[in-house]
Scaffold this active site. Sequence first.
Site, PDB file in Angstrom:
ATOM      1  N   TYR A 271      -3.596  -1.228 -12.467  1.00  0.00           N
ATOM      2  CA  TYR A 271      -3.657  -1.607 -10.874  1.00  0.00           C
ATOM      3  C   TYR A 271      -5.262  -1.936 -10.687  1.00  0.00           C
ATOM      4  O   TYR A 271      -5.855  -2.161  -9.652  1.00  0.00           O
ATOM      5  CB  TYR A 271      -3.093  -0.659 -10.125  1.00  0.00           C
ATOM      6  CG  TYR A 271      -2.124  -1.049  -9.479  1.00  0.00           C
ATOM      7  CD1 TYR A 271      -1.906  -2.263  -8.548  1.00  0.00           C
ATOM      8  CD2 TYR A 271      -0.808  -0.367  -9.584  1.00  0.00           C
ATOM      9  CE1 TYR A 271      -0.732  -2.549  -8.141  1.00  0.00           C
ATOM     10  CE2 TYR A 271       0.293  -0.745  -9.010  1.00  0.00           C
ATOM     11  CZ  TYR A 271       0.454  -2.081  -8.037  1.00  0.00           C
ATOM     12  OH  TYR A 271       1.377  -2.542  -7.746  1.00  0.00           O
TER      13      TYR A 271
ATOM     14  N   HIS B 173     -10.040  -5.661  -9.322  1.00  0.00           N
ATOM     15  CA  HIS B 173     -11.077  -5.854  -8.642  1.00  0.00           C
ATOM     16  C   HIS B 173     -11.439  -7.242  -8.330  1.00  0.00           C
ATOM     17  O   HIS B 173     -11.968  -8.010  -7.452  1.00  0.00           O
ATOM     18  CB  HIS B 173     -12.351  -5.393  -9.118  1.00  0.00           C
ATOM     19  CG  HIS B 173     -12.318  -3.697  -8.795  1.00  0.00           C
ATOM     20  ND1 HIS B 173     -12.246  -2.633  -9.817  1.00  0.00           N
ATOM     21  CD2 HIS B 173     -12.368  -3.078  -7.598  1.00  0.00           C
ATOM     22  CE1 HIS B 173     -12.282  -1.679  -9.197  1.00  0.00           C
ATOM     23  NE2 HIS B 173     -12.388  -1.727  -8.038  1.00  0.00           N
TER      24      HIS B 173
END
Length: 604
Positions: A377, A380
């Site tokens: 996860y 960015h």
Amino acid sequence: MSSYRTSLPWRIVIGIADYLDARIGWDKLPLPLGLGTLLGLRVRYRQENLHDTNKIPAVNVPEPVPPKDSFKVNRTADGSYNDLGQPRMGMAGTRFGRNIPLDKIPPVSPADVLSEPNPRKVSRELLTRDTFISADSVNSLVGAWLQFMVRDWFSHGTGVSDRPWTVPLMDDDPWPERPMQIMRTMDDPTRDPHAPAGTPDTRVNVFSHWWDASQIYGSTEDEQRAMRTGQLGKLHLWDDERMPFPSDPARDPSRVPGFWLGLALMQSLFTREHNAICDHLHAAYPSWDDEELFERGRLINAALLAKIHTVEWTPAVISHPTTVTALHTNWWGLAGERVHNLFGRISKSEVISGIPGGETDHYGVPYALTEEFAAVYRMHPLIRDDWELRAANDNTTLRNASFRDIAGPEALKVLGSISTTDLLYSFGTLPPGLVTLHNFPKFLQEFERPDGHLQDLAATDILRSRELGVPRYNEFRRLLRMKPAERFDDLTDNPQWAKQIMKVYEGDIEKVDLTVGMFAEKLPKGFAFSDTAFRIFILMASRRLNSDRFFTEYYTPEVYSKAGLKWIDDNSMMSVLLRHHPELRTALTGLKNAFAPWNVAGQD
């Protein structure tokens, strides 16, 4: 191996799924076969890729408070008592689990973390954004939403500043400090100091592991009390009810690393949604007191967030027809939303009627979010560097801002000067970045935290996976029964990238970091991130629902109220946006998903 679904018919299903995925690929199969393959893979992952770090010796483990009758129908602030038989499971301060066998967790030494190759070198040569690569099928709310969810799911706590990782720099590196320093992840306070040498490293999640909206309500009773007004179950809104943040500097969220405008917008929106839910419940059940309204409102809001993530956000970012159907099946089952709304559950099977309201199941392993889940996860690149903030009514430019202008305390200044409606419109009409190589936000590679610490988040992301014992790319794929890359050309369909990766990793394909490999992959149709990351989602996206009794056996009118369950059924990200910002109706007209690009004012 787990005893979960080991009968001959299931072994056949799993074997066929493995074969089809390896030979053809789930994403290239017709929809029914693709769904069947994903089902078989999920069963396989439930059998082989859930591992309990609590088996590793521990001391000073967090103790739940004494039980109360109310815990049966209310979520606790710290996540304890979700499993009434194992009250510590998933509570704040407990360990992250793993999706790889504990004996496969790689060793963590300074050489493993800092070299082979240097994380800063990876950041500069493979991750730096030269030209913005946009993900045009979605809008920038996807990045804001993701961080909003992450603030609920997990945190490794405040980094250790007194003994940072020291990253050597090349002579031509423009980094203003010599050497670069990256704070270490907080040690596991429950680790047994007498554990044998070679015992795998563990870390704790300082948040609750459950999908309980702790980013809104807090993870302690003190935090929860501070957010509540004490009237009609509602939460505070400060600054003439424009912001869900207090002016008290000691409680200023903008001083917490990672705070930015997108996070503030989501926090504001769903704080208001909680209050709207409480108004609805008060009208339906006027005898309910503040406590009852708050507790039901919290349950309903958390479930609505989980629903939005499952059937809207995730299908938007992985919009392959097979995954969209699979994700909708997680919530409504193959019977579909219409059957669910008309008849409720028609089967005990999660495949037929979805997970909510079904049976609670940990698949033989106590529930916890995992280090691998946190690693995949780290997305960015979704974040833009440049933001054109525009008016919702006529699309005129109100301000051109860099990410630095909308991060930390600067975000609150923007919130105070531009209406929330206009800010949401701006996010909805701007594409985010694609999660790929050479697309990391430049401002996050030279990010100054509110505490003054300078940070290259790209280098930090690489270092974190190494530090936390997440395997490198090829080994990660092997442990998920995926084919590893034999040559650098196997990593990507971009020949130039393959050469760059080979150069940075000095020809050793086994050293390629997980993040680099995932960002290099050719993406399945409709995907904004890699198939390798998706394998963890196949397992963990449903596990977060399956293990939580408030999404399964306690997802009932008796616990949520009849009006509460109907609120969840009837609402979506679109309806939430329009309830609190009706001026966005034109921008959202005709859209099926609020995370898709919005209509631009003045354009047909």
